[in-house]
Scaffold this motif. Structure first.
Motif, PDB file in Angstrom:
ATOM      1  N   SER A 176       0.852  -1.180   0.000  1.00 54.85           N
ATOM      2  CA  SER A 176       0.000   0.000   0.000  1.00 54.85           C
ATOM      3  C   SER A 176       0.886   1.228   0.000  1.00 54.85           C
ATOM      4  CB  SER A 176      -0.912   0.003   1.238  1.00 54.85           C
ATOM      5  OG  SER A 176      -1.690   1.176   1.307  1.00 54.85           O
ATOM      6  N   ASP A 177       0.646   2.147  -0.918  1.00 55.35           N
ATOM      7  CA  ASP A 177       1.453   3.370  -1.037  1.00 55.35           C
ATOM      8  C   ASP A 177       2.937   3.058  -1.182  1.00 55.35           C
ATOM      9  OD1 ASP A 177      -0.827   5.007  -0.782  1.00 55.35           O
ATOM     10  OD2 ASP A 177      -0.730   4.846   1.401  1.00 55.35           O
ATOM     11  N   GLY A 178       3.242   1.985  -1.909  1.00 55.55           N
ATOM     12  CA  GLY A 178       4.627   1.649  -2.175  1.00 55.55           C
ATOM     13  C   GLY A 178       5.364   1.000  -1.023  1.00 55.55           C
ATOM     14  N   ARG A 179       4.648   0.663   0.050  1.00 59.50           N
ATOM     15  CA  ARG A 179       5.266   0.041   1.223  1.00 59.50           C
ATOM     16  C   ARG A 179       4.567  -1.268   1.557  1.00 59.50           C
ATOM     17  NH1 ARG A 179       4.344   4.890   5.218  1.00 59.50           N
ATOM     18  NH2 ARG A 179       2.583   5.134   3.773  1.00 59.50           N
ATOM     19  N   THR A 180       5.262  -2.115   2.315  1.00 63.53           N
ATOM     20  CA  THR A 180       4.688  -3.398   2.714  1.00 63.53           C
ATOM     21  C   THR A 180       3.699  -3.188   3.843  1.00 63.53           C
ATOM     22  OG1 THR A 180       6.722  -4.560   2.097  1.00 63.53           O
ATOM     23  CG2 THR A 180       5.185  -5.724   3.520  1.00 63.53           C
ATOM     24  N   ALA A 181       2.453  -3.616   3.609  1.00 62.59           N
ATOM     25  CA  ALA A 181       1.431  -3.538   4.648  1.00 62.59           C
ATOM     26  C   ALA A 181       1.297  -4.865   5.391  1.00 62.59           C
ATOM     27  CB  ALA A 181       0.090  -3.152   4.033  1.00 62.59           C
ATOM     28  N   TYR A 182       1.635  -5.967   4.727  1.00 63.90           N
ATOM     29  CA  TYR A 182       1.598  -7.297   5.357  1.00 63.90           C
ATOM     30  C   TYR A 182       2.482  -8.235   4.563  1.00 63.90           C
ATOM     31  CZ  TYR A 182       0.134 -11.849   7.003  1.00 63.90           C
ATOM     32  OH  TYR A 182       0.154 -13.115   7.510  1.00 63.90           O
ATOM     33  N   VAL A 191      -7.812  -7.917   2.653  1.00 58.34           N
ATOM     34  CA  VAL A 191      -6.980  -6.877   2.051  1.00 58.34           C
ATOM     35  C   VAL A 191      -7.643  -5.513   2.211  1.00 58.34           C
ATOM     36  CG1 VAL A 191      -6.012  -6.039  -0.126  1.00 58.34           C
ATOM     37  CG2 VAL A 191      -5.892  -8.469   0.430  1.00 58.34           C
ATOM     38  N   ARG A 192      -8.949  -5.469   2.016  1.00 59.93           N
ATOM     39  CA  ARG A 192      -9.685  -4.212   2.182  1.00 59.93           C
ATOM     40  C   ARG A 192      -9.553  -3.709   3.622  1.00 59.93           C
ATOM     41  NH1 ARG A 192     -14.310  -6.089   0.869  1.00 59.93           N
ATOM     42  NH2 ARG A 192     -13.888  -5.995  -1.359  1.00 59.93           N
ATOM     43  N   PHE A 208      -6.153  -1.974   4.169  1.00 59.28           N
ATOM     44  CA  PHE A 208      -6.130  -0.607   3.623  1.00 59.28           C
ATOM     45  C   PHE A 208      -6.938   0.343   4.504  1.00 59.28           C
ATOM     46  CE2 PHE A 208      -5.602  -2.735  -0.739  1.00 59.28           C
ATOM     47  CZ  PHE A 208      -4.219  -2.747  -0.587  1.00 59.28           C
ATOM     48  N   ALA A 209      -8.051  -0.151   5.038  1.00 61.93           N
ATOM     49  CA  ALA A 209      -8.891   0.707   5.858  1.00 61.93           C
ATOM     50  C   ALA A 209      -8.204   1.098   7.174  1.00 61.93           C
ATOM     51  CB  ALA A 209     -10.210  -0.011   6.178  1.00 61.93           C
ATOM     52  N   ARG A 210      -7.308   0.242   7.668  1.00 64.33           N
ATOM     53  CA  ARG A 210      -6.639   0.513   8.948  1.00 64.33           C
ATOM     54  C   ARG A 210      -5.394   1.376   8.811  1.00 64.33           C
ATOM     55  NH1 ARG A 210      -6.908  -4.913  12.722  1.00 64.33           N
ATOM     56  NH2 ARG A 210      -9.131  -5.346  12.424  1.00 64.33           N
ATOM     57  N   ARG A 211      -4.922   1.537   7.570  1.00 61.23           N
ATOM     58  CA  ARG A 211      -3.701   2.336   7.390  1.00 61.23           C
ATOM     59  C   ARG A 211      -4.021   3.818   7.578  1.00 61.23           C
ATOM     60  NH1 ARG A 211       0.740  -0.066   5.746  1.00 61.23           N
ATOM     61  NH2 ARG A 211       1.672   1.914   5.156  1.00 61.23           N
ATOM     62  N   PRO A 212      -3.104   4.553   8.264  1.00 56.20           N
ATOM     63  CA  PRO A 212      -3.364   5.977   8.501  1.00 56.20           C
ATOM     64  C   PRO A 212      -3.324   6.777   7.195  1.00 56.20           C
ATOM     65  CG  PRO A 212      -1.106   5.392   9.148  1.00 56.20           C
ATOM     66  CD  PRO A 212      -1.823   4.105   8.830  1.00 56.20           C
TER      67      PRO A 212
END
Length: 315
Positions: free
Chosen positions: A217-223, A307-308, A311-315
């Motif tokens: 997400s946004d070019g970074r690893t979210a998981y 996955v949704r 994304f919803a939890r990312r600031p």
């Protein structure tokens, strides 16, 4: 451990105009994929997936960071790397539009300097496994999207690459063709020990083909981990569906578990619970102490929802 893909703190920036500004498509991303591993690389549109693939295949240079693929630097060693990787990438076709599909394979075999006997044996395996025979002699421009995608996958696998990168490989395929392609990829990997990096919006592809999922997400690893670990980390509830032998209006459940629906006049009960609080076995034991169970099933949260949720939890 030997890494097929080793990306260390890579960043890729683009300068755009009107107004002039710097856009960071990939932001300090680190990703390692072991030889023989199958990884689903997923994220929303604009998350940085395509830019990352372009860097590991040598199309783009990172602004910062280091990239090693099969031990090579993709840009300066791109010609050598091309012999060891196979790529199906977005709308970039490697098939000749006006030639029969068979001729595209012949040209690609020559480009990869395959021995005629080896090329014939490999092509026969691909034709059978991907069901290409009905349209092998048709010009590529006359193929449906699903037929062309199967041809693209065959072209990427023709030279038996060590690393396969697939971008939306099942797009345009019907359900039967999708499952046939997935089955072939599983069998081919098992035979050859191929490393697979898969980007897709069809999460059934990830569940069927990959042991590990990386969400960006946004070019970074979210998981980065297993599908089971993703479900556990988000504490997404599971659902136990129980069919009773005789109707019962209410089941007494432990705290934290709840009945979300009672159907068929009290025969079917849908019970939602968190795996961290209750095991399915303990919950079932509690239910069988109250009523005879005729049938049951477990519904896991859909990976799209997981996955949704990330994304919803990312600031």
């Amino acid at each position: 451990m030997t890494w097929a893909i080793d990306l260390q703190n890579i960043t890729r920036e683009f300068t755009v105009r009107r107004p002039r500004r710097v856009v960071r498509a990939v932001d300090d991303l680190t990703l390692q994929v072991a030889d023989g591993e199958a990884v689903g690389f997923v994220g929303a549109n604009g998350a940085g997936k395509s830019t990352t693939i372009k860097m590991l295949t040598g199309i783009l240079m990172p602004t910062r960071g280091t990239v090693r693929v099969l031990g090579r630097r993709p840009v300066p060693e791109r010609r050598h790397l091309a012999r060891e990787i196979g790529v199906v990438f977005g709308q970039r076709s490697q098939l000749w539009w006006d030639l029969p599909l068979r001729d595209s394979f012949a040209i690609l075999g020559s480009m990869h300097r395959l021995a005629p006997s080896a090329q014939a044996a490999r092509l026969a395996r691909l034709v059978e496994g991907l069901d290409l025979a009905p349209f092998l002699d048709q010009p590529v421009r006359q193929l449906s999207l699903g037929q062309r995608m199967r041809g693209e996958v065959a072209a990427a696998l023709l030279h038996s690459p060590r690393l396969v990168v697939l971008d939306e490989p099942t797009i345009g395929l019907d359900m039967i063709s999708k499952e046939g392609l997935r089955r072939f990829l599983v069998e081919d990997r098992a035979e050859r020990g191929t490393t697979l990096l898969l980007t897709t919006h069809d999460m059934a592809d990830v569940e069927r083909l990959c042991e590990r999922i990386v969400v960006v997400s946004d070019g970074r690893t979210a998981y980065d981990g297993t599908l089971a670990g993703l479900r556990d980390s988000l504490r997404t509830p599971r659902e136990l569906v129980v069919d009773l032998a005789a109707p019962l209006g209410v089941l007494e459940l432990p705290e934290g578990a709840q009945t979300v629906a009672v159907e068929a006049g009290g025969i079917r009960h849908r019970i939602r619970f968190h795996a961290a609080e209750h095991s399915a076995a303990a919950l079932l034991a509690r239910i069988t102490a109250q009523a005879e169970v005729a049938d049951l099933s477990m519904a896991e949260p859909a990976i799209e929802d997981l996955v949704r949720e990330i994304f919803a939890r990312r600031p």
